[in-house]
Structures are given as structure tokens and as C-alpha cells.
Enzyme design. Structure first.
Site, mmCIF file in Angstrom:
data_model
loop_
_atom_site.group_PDB
_atom_site.id
_atom_site.type_symbol
_atom_site.label_atom_id
_atom_site.label_comp_id
_atom_site.label_asym_id
_atom_site.label_seq_id
_atom_site.Cartn_x
_atom_site.Cartn_y
_atom_site.Cartn_z
ATOM 1 N N ASP A 14 0.831 -1.209 0.000
ATOM 2 C CA ASP A 14 0.000 0.000 0.000
ATOM 3 C C ASP A 14 0.866 1.260 0.000
ATOM 4 O O ASP A 14 1.964 1.264 0.564
ATOM 5 C CB ASP A 14 -0.901 -0.024 1.246
ATOM 6 C CG ASP A 14 -2.072 0.931 1.114
ATOM 7 O OD1 ASP A 14 -2.271 1.493 0.016
ATOM 8 O OD2 ASP A 14 -2.789 1.120 2.115
ATOM 9 N N HIS A 31 3.069 3.346 -8.923
ATOM 10 C CA HIS A 31 2.872 1.934 -9.249
ATOM 11 C C HIS A 31 4.112 1.370 -9.959
ATOM 12 O O HIS A 31 4.512 0.239 -9.708
ATOM 13 C CB HIS A 31 1.637 1.746 -10.134
ATOM 14 C CG HIS A 31 0.348 2.128 -9.445
ATOM 15 N ND1 HIS A 31 0.064 1.734 -8.157
ATOM 16 C CD2 HIS A 31 -0.727 2.857 -9.860
ATOM 17 C CE1 HIS A 31 -1.122 2.214 -7.807
ATOM 18 N NE2 HIS A 31 -1.615 2.903 -8.817
ATOM 19 N N LEU A 125 11.416 -20.377 -4.453
ATOM 20 C CA LEU A 125 10.264 -19.612 -3.946
ATOM 21 C C LEU A 125 9.063 -19.717 -4.894
ATOM 22 O O LEU A 125 9.241 -19.728 -6.113
ATOM 23 C CB LEU A 125 10.674 -18.130 -3.851
ATOM 24 C CG LEU A 125 9.557 -17.139 -3.508
ATOM 25 C CD1 LEU A 125 9.255 -17.171 -2.017
ATOM 26 C CD2 LEU A 125 9.944 -15.721 -3.925
HETATM 27 C C1 FPP Z 1 -1.674 0.294 -3.434
HETATM 28 O O1 FPP Z 1 -1.228 1.601 -3.587
HETATM 29 C C2 FPP Z 1 -1.243 -0.553 -4.490
HETATM 30 C C3 FPP Z 1 -2.056 -1.148 -5.422
HETATM 31 C C4 FPP Z 1 -3.487 -0.932 -5.514
HETATM 32 C C5 FPP Z 1 -1.586 -2.069 -6.404
HETATM 33 C C6 FPP Z 1 -0.257 -2.706 -6.154
HETATM 34 C C7 FPP Z 1 0.524 -2.586 -7.373
HETATM 35 C C8 FPP Z 1 1.862 -2.546 -7.453
HETATM 36 C C9 FPP Z 1 2.738 -2.693 -6.296
HETATM 37 C C10 FPP Z 1 2.548 -2.299 -8.743
HETATM 38 C C11 FPP Z 1 2.357 -3.335 -9.759
HETATM 39 C C12 FPP Z 1 2.489 -4.716 -9.278
HETATM 40 C C13 FPP Z 1 3.038 -5.706 -9.986
HETATM 41 C C14 FPP Z 1 3.028 -7.081 -9.464
HETATM 42 C C15 FPP Z 1 3.686 -5.475 -11.278
HETATM 43 P P1 FPP Z 1 -2.327 2.729 -3.679
HETATM 44 O O2 FPP Z 1 -2.495 3.079 -5.110
HETATM 45 O O3 FPP Z 1 -3.580 2.277 -2.999
HETATM 46 O O4 FPP Z 1 -1.651 3.865 -2.891
HETATM 47 P P2 FPP Z 1 -2.385 4.985 -2.019
HETATM 48 O O5 FPP Z 1 -3.123 4.266 -0.928
HETATM 49 O O6 FPP Z 1 -1.266 5.801 -1.499
HETATM 50 O O7 FPP Z 1 -3.295 5.741 -2.927
#
Ligand code: FPP
Length: 227
Positions: A14, A31, A125
């Protein structure tokens, strides 16, 4: 290896958006940076001898985000899996997906299936990406399978119908970004997990942070309801 060493680590990644905003960047830049950390942490877990790493990459609730952000995340995922195949094979990492991937584009579904097939014989893994995943959706689908197969509703049968059927329970559950909630992630599988909430945003999370958490976990006494 230490008896208390974690077999299964799960992470709610997150804070990508907030990390980007803090730097005057678009959410999508967060992201992209987050995807790099996915690679680092996966490689590190492989080296440490962790058996399963489950990462919450797209939840059933994430469809309510702006269309452009969803499209970006889908493209990023496809690009990540395409580029990562060589890395998985080099590092002996098996890739698996959990969640209902039938809602994704055909191209992305094919890429997910292909990556699973090509890495199926890797013995290091297992990296599991939770994709269009939500625990309530998973448990509902599991119970539906039981009904269709006319099986008794008990813990063992529910377990064997979950997406995680052959995966052990979660030992360590981590959430970054300072939020303290589970957001519908691996609720059944984390019944006895040790929970770790980290202040850092996901793009800032490092293998040193993970080492600290594992050290802390090893010191904790897990009683599983006993005394
Ligand atoms: C949360 O940050 C993250 C996500 C909703 C998606 C997770 C995605 C990634 C880590 C990148 C892509 C993953 C892969 C496997 C290639 P948020 O957008 O909710 O952040 P915020 O809470 O600060 O708005």
C-alpha cells in the site's frame, strides 16, 4: 534452518499513490516504482529460503478506481510478467496467481497462464500474485464448489476449494503505508498470522525492512490458541 523461520509471507503493498503525490508525480509513477520493489522483495525472499510470497496486486475493490489508472495497472502487470519470465527462471521462482482472473483481458489471462506454465517446474520460492482477489469472493467461490460437488461443508473441504488449496497458512502478514486493516486479503489463511504494520510506503520498502520483520517474527512466541 531455524524452526521458526517463516514459510509464507503475505504483503499488502500500500501507498504507491501517496509516495508519488509526495514527490509531485502522477499516481502511476508510484505503481511503476512499486513494481521494482516487487522484484527486489521476491528475489530477496528466494535467497532467504522463504517458500511462499503472496502479494496483493489487484483487489476485487480496485475496479472502482479511475478507468485510466486501472488500464495502467493492467498494462504494468502484463509488462511485468513478460519481462520477469527470464528472471523467474534464472532465480528458480515458480509463479502462481490467485483470484478470479476471468475478468481480465484475454491477453493478460494468457500471459498469466503462460507464466504459470513456464515456471511450473521451478523449485525455489513460489511467488503468488493476488489478482482480482478478495477473500469474501474466494470463500464464496469455494463454498459454491462444495455445493456443486456435493461435498460436506467442513474446514478441510473449504480449505481444499480455496485458490490457495496447496499453499500453507500465512505466517507473516505485512501492510505498508501506515494503514492498519486487512482489506479483504487472505482472511481465512491469516487466522494465525503475525501481523506487521509498517509506516513506509510500498515504493520505499526494502529487503532490510523485511529482514527486521523476520527477525522480530522469529522472536515471537506463537501459541495457536494453546497456553
Ligand atoms: C496500493 O497503492 C497498491 C495497489 C493498488 C496495487 C499494487 C501494485 C503494485 C505494487 C505495482 C504493480 C504490481 C506488480 C506485481 C507489477 P495505492 O495506489 O492504494 O496507494 P495509495 O493508498 O497511497 O493511494
Amino acid at each position: 534452518m531455524n524452526n521458526n523461520f517463516p514459510k509464507h509471507i503475505a504483503i499488502i503493498m500500500d501507498g504507491n499513490g501517496r509516495w508519488a503525490k509526495q514527490r509531485g508525480l502522477k499516481r502511476t509513477a508510484g505503481h511503476e516504482e512499486g513494481a521494482k520493489v516487487v522484484r527486489d522483495i521476491t528475489t530477496h525472499c528466494g535467497k532467504l529460503g522463504v517458500e511462499f510470497l503472496t502479494l496483493y496486486a489487484f483487489s476485487t475493490e480496485n475496479w472502482s478506481r479511475p478507468k485510466l489508472e486501472i488500464e495502467f495497472l493492467m498494462k504494468l502487470l502484463e509488462k511485468y510478467l513478460t519481462n520477469e519470465l527470464e528472471v523467474y527462471l534464472q532465480n528458480n521462482v515458480r509463479f502462481q496467481a490467485i483470484g478470479d482472473i476471468s475478468k481480465f483481458s484475454n491477453a493478460l489471462q494468457k500471459r498469466i497462464t503462460l507464466t504459470q506454465e513456464k515456471t511450473a517446474k521451478c523449485t525455489g520460492l513460489t511467488q503468488i500474485l493476488a489478482l482480482n482477489y478478495g477473500s469474501r469472493n474466494e470463500i464464496t467461490r469455494a463454498v459454491q464448489k462444495l455445493v456443486v460437488q456435493n461435498l460436506a461443508v467442513n474446514e478441510e473441504n473449504i480449505n481444499s476449494c480455496l485458490d490457495t488449496a496447496h499453499i500453507p497458512d500465512v505466517d507473516i502478514l505485512i501492510r505498508t503505508s501506515g494503514e492498519v486493516r486487512l482489506s479483504n486479503f487472505l482472511l481465512w489463511q491469516s487466522a494465525y498470522a503475525e501481523l506487521f504494520f509498517v509506516q513506509k510506503y510500498w515504493p520505499e520498502f526494502t529487503s532490510y525492512d523485511l529482514d527486521d520483520i523476520i527477525d522480530d517474527f522469529i522472536k515471537r512466541e506463537r501459541r495457536f490458541g494453546s497456553v
